[in-house]
Design an enzyme around this catalytic site. Structure first.
Site, mmCIF file in Angstrom:
data_model
loop_
_atom_site.group_PDB
_atom_site.id
_atom_site.type_symbol
_atom_site.label_atom_id
_atom_site.label_comp_id
_atom_site.label_asym_id
_atom_site.label_seq_id
_atom_site.Cartn_x
_atom_site.Cartn_y
_atom_site.Cartn_z
ATOM 1 C CE LYS A 36 -16.851 21.135 -42.840
ATOM 2 N NZ LYS A 36 -17.065 22.033 -43.980
ATOM 3 N NE ARG A 131 -19.018 22.792 -50.945
ATOM 4 C CZ ARG A 131 -18.473 22.652 -49.739
ATOM 5 N NH1 ARG A 131 -17.884 21.517 -49.413
ATOM 6 N NH2 ARG A 131 -18.501 23.633 -48.862
HETATM 7 C C1 LIG Z 1 -16.205 22.866 -44.102
HETATM 8 C C2 LIG Z 1 -16.322 24.255 -44.566
HETATM 9 C C3 LIG Z 1 -15.375 25.200 -44.170
HETATM 10 C C4 LIG Z 1 -14.161 24.852 -43.364
HETATM 11 O O1 LIG Z 1 -13.302 24.066 -44.153
HETATM 12 P P1 LIG Z 1 -11.811 23.681 -43.685
HETATM 13 O O2 LIG Z 1 -11.164 23.183 -44.923
HETATM 14 O O3 LIG Z 1 -11.954 22.664 -42.641
HETATM 15 O O4 LIG Z 1 -11.183 24.930 -43.196
HETATM 16 C C5 LIG Z 1 -15.561 26.516 -44.588
HETATM 17 N N1 LIG Z 1 -16.600 26.858 -45.354
HETATM 18 C C6 LIG Z 1 -17.521 25.979 -45.750
HETATM 19 C C7 LIG Z 1 -18.646 26.449 -46.613
HETATM 20 C C8 LIG Z 1 -17.424 24.651 -45.392
HETATM 21 O O5 LIG Z 1 -18.336 23.770 -45.793
#
Ligand SMILES: *Cc1c(COP(=O)(O)O)cnc(C)c1O
Length: 369
Positions: A36, A131
């Site tokens: 992302k 969250r």
């Molecule tokens: C963004 C996200 C991740 C990845 O997070 P990083 O800290 O970049 O590894 C994993 N799970 C969810 C639900 C996320 O929103």
């Protein structure tokens, strides 16, 4: 070459992913690579898939669709709860989504029936970071609902820590996840394919824990892309932290007084760090601003210090103790980026991307452009 631009070293990303896949495989954990922060870059996705990740994770349906349009056929999980209004698109483009809401599950089911597809569901449970997540006591009812909804396949459960309140993944909350996985498996009478422990903040726990229990998946973005542990942003041993470089161009270079003059009020973006009185200061301005990047997340090269940034200007002071001449108008300055800076640069329409090196061809035969 045009500026500002992000230079992306695909072989370093490939190496980081390979290392994490190997280290975590030894603990029985597969890697879902989260793209992302790259705006769903197909080039990055291919480099990570070639490294042996089990699939991709994306937070935005637009990015999932971009990956599919580029020919990526690997499993993709939507890692943000689908919007009710996007259920059809989610079912059409993503194999699996992370879910917490019964109304969304019902919409995904209806869309899956209409499209003649099966959609995978991972139920997210709340383990303290507050969250997304279903409270543990409500999980059995949502499991039962998922099972009765047509064309949904309950693939597993997961949790997300460290993002909202910085809750650290540890033996206690990960044991709670494993216990919930056992409970769900007993309820449905089969093993869960996915017990997803969390994001990059889980790296330390997953590699150090005496027993990882039922956890068999991590969703890793920052650890792969930037090689750091998000809990304290220290480098992870064995990983490269320099796969991304933001390059910008100097548009002014002058010696100016170090102190502003005139009555002082707010700046364009609130209060600025107080200027430090020095002698006359060599300054450069690069054509880079808040429309391109999160300036706090930039690290300037040796000899330059960031004084401040507004929409379109980044002002730097030249360290007089460094012998090299200040960069002249038209010269390029190279910055390291943190996660916030990377995310903003990747999603800014003003920043171009250059893929500096090619990863080895992926095992699926997809070519890297
Ligand atoms: C963004 C996200 C991740 C990845 O997070 P990083 O800290 O970049 O590894 C994993 N799970 C969810 C639900 C996320 O929103």
């Amino acid at each position: 070459m045009s500026t500002p631009r992000l230079e992306i070293e695909l072989d370093l990303l490939h190496d980081n992913a390979t290392h994490l896949v190997q280290v975590l495989a030894a603990r029985g954990i597969g890697v879902t690579a989260v793209t992302k922060a790259t705006l769903g870059s197909p080039e990055v996705a291919w480099a990570l898939l070639a490294a042996g990740v089990r699939g991709l994770g994306e937070s935005r349906i637009e990015n999932v669709e971009r990956l599919r349009a580029a020919g990526v056929t690997a499993p993709i999980t939507l890692v943000r709860s689908p919007m009710l209004s996007q259920a059809e698109r989610v079912v059409a483009a993503a194999d699996t989504s992370l879910n917490t809401e019964p109304a969304v599950l019902a919409a995904l089911s209806a869309a899956a029936v209409a499209q003649g597809r099966t959609h995978g569901v991972v139920l997210m449970v709340e383990l303290g970071d507050l969250r997304e997540g279903i409270l543990a006591e409500d999980l059995p009812a949502v499991v039962d609902l998922t099972l009765v909804l047509a064309n949904l396949e309950l693939r597993g459960i997961g949790t997300n820590l460290a993002c909202q309140n910085g809750v650290v993944p540890d033996d206690a909350n990960m044991a709670a996840l494993s216990d919930l996985a056992r409970l769900v498996e007993a309820r449905i009478g089969r093993p869960l394919a996915v017990v997803s422990g969390g994001n990059s903040a889980n790296h330390g726990w997953a590699t150090g824990a005496a027993d990882v229990g039922h956890v068999n998946d991590l969703r890793l973005g920052e650890a792969i892309l930037l090689g750091v542990d998000p809990l304290d942003r220290t480098p992870i041993a064995g990983l490269r932290t320099d796969a991304f470089t933001l390059v910008a161009e100097v548009i002014e270079q002058k010696a100016k007084p170090s102190m502003p003059w005139g009555a002082i009020a707010q700046t364009a973006f609130g209060t600025q760090a107080a200027p430090v009185e020095t002698r006359t200061c060599e300054r450069v301005i690069v054509a880079l601003g808040r429309q391109d990047v999160a300036p706090d997340g930039l690290t300037a090269p040796p000899g330059l210090a960031i004084l401040g940034a507004s929409s379109d200007h980044l002002v730097l002071a030249v360290d007089p103790s460094v012998a090299t001449a200040p960069p002249a108008v038209g010269h390029e300055v190279r910055f390291d980026v943190d996660y916030a800076a990377l995310l903003r640069a990747m999603t800014s329409p003003f920043v171009t991307r250059t893929y500096v090196t090619a990863a080895p061809p992926s095992s699926t035969g997809a070519s890297v452009v």
